[in-house]
Write an enzyme that holds these catalytic residues in place. Sequence first.
Site, short mmCIF file in Angstrom:
data_model
loop_
_atom_site.label_atom_id
_atom_site.label_comp_id
_atom_site.label_asym_id
_atom_site.label_seq_id
_atom_site.Cartn_x
_atom_site.Cartn_y
_atom_site.Cartn_z
CG HIS A 248 -1.92 -1.19 1.41
ND1 HIS A 248 -2.82 -1.28 0.80
CD2 HIS A 248 -1.85 -2.17 2.50
CE1 HIS A 248 -3.42 -2.57 0.96
NE2 HIS A 248 -3.00 -2.95 2.03
O1 RIB Z 1 -4.78 -0.21 5.03
C1 RIB Z 1 -3.33 -0.39 4.73
C2 RIB Z 1 -2.53 0.57 5.79
O2 RIB Z 1 -2.80 0.20 6.83
C3 RIB Z 1 -1.07 0.62 5.40
O3 RIB Z 1 -0.68 2.09 5.50
C4 RIB Z 1 -0.58 -0.19 6.21
O4 RIB Z 1 0.96 0.00 6.46
C5 RIB Z 1 -1.50 -0.25 7.34
O5 RIB Z 1 -1.09 0.65 8.27
#
Ligand code: RIB
Length: 331
Positions: A248
Amino acid sequence: MKKIPLILDCDPGLDDAVALLLALAHPESINLLGVTTVVGNGPVQQTQENARRICQLAGRLDMKVFQGCPRHLFVKVGSSPSTYTGADIHGETGLGGCKLPFPTIPLQSVHAVSFILQTLLESSEKITIAASGPLTNIACALIMEPSLKDKIEKIVLMGGVIGLGNITPSAEYNFFCDPQAASVVFTSGVPIVMIGLDATRQTHTSESWLRTIESINTPISQAVVDMLSYYHRVDALFEPGVAGGVLHDPNVIAYLLKPELYKGRDVYVEIDVSPTIMAGRSTVDWYSKLHCKPNAYVVNEIDVNGFFEMLTEALGRYIFPEQKSHTCSHC
Ligand code: RIB
Ligand code: CA
């Protein structure tokens, strides 16, 4: 290309770690003024130590790392509807099974929120903020000094979703952790680029890509493989329908480096702060049904090949022959 003056606010966290490595691999494009950390994937003590570990791994002992808020704006009452915690995804250390040495790089004594405030207020140029964790630190800075919004070029953040959430059916993890903080940011008037799950779920790891990174054969590439092999295994259990560990957060940095890899549209986004199963929901008015003024550029498409080409090239830039290799619990 003029260097981007940047503050990265994060909660390392396996994918945050890769985002930080991507940023540090591009000193010609990104002037990273500081790394601020927040509670999220783990306690803030852990996220700041991990940020320092990653900077040290990257050979950047000069990088300033700050510890931020240890809790979110509002503590959730009652039982959480969520089915898992950050540790389930990122491991007890926050970096999967990869044990990097305790960092000798110092923690800055100034609180992260104070650093954000001082840096922005004293700067003669607008500063970009990249956010890859819950938005607690940034919201606190905006609450303390509303004029800050005129000193911020934009906030490029990983968070939210147009469709289904990942921590609950309605919410993405970062917004779920601190819905009120997300609402403060989205109502601040600061230009926002929102890179949510609809986009980031496309950039998940694969065995073949992990093997490509392994073939770089440096301490950093091995550490990344050790981190993401853990994530690759675990995250697939919690992101049904996704084949691997979802990267992500590196999308936030990749967007800054190559915005042409991303597509989206300017829309109105509202964050649900109710203490219900909707907590942290990002309602994205994709078809402008509400006729509200757009407050974010929401990304929904990524050039996935372009993303991984950039990330692979960046990780290949770290060649420190003198660097001691790391050790992992299962090395
Ligand atoms: O939903 C994904 C996010 O949540 C990313 O930033 C991952 O590191 C978690 O923190
Ligand atoms: Ca994160």
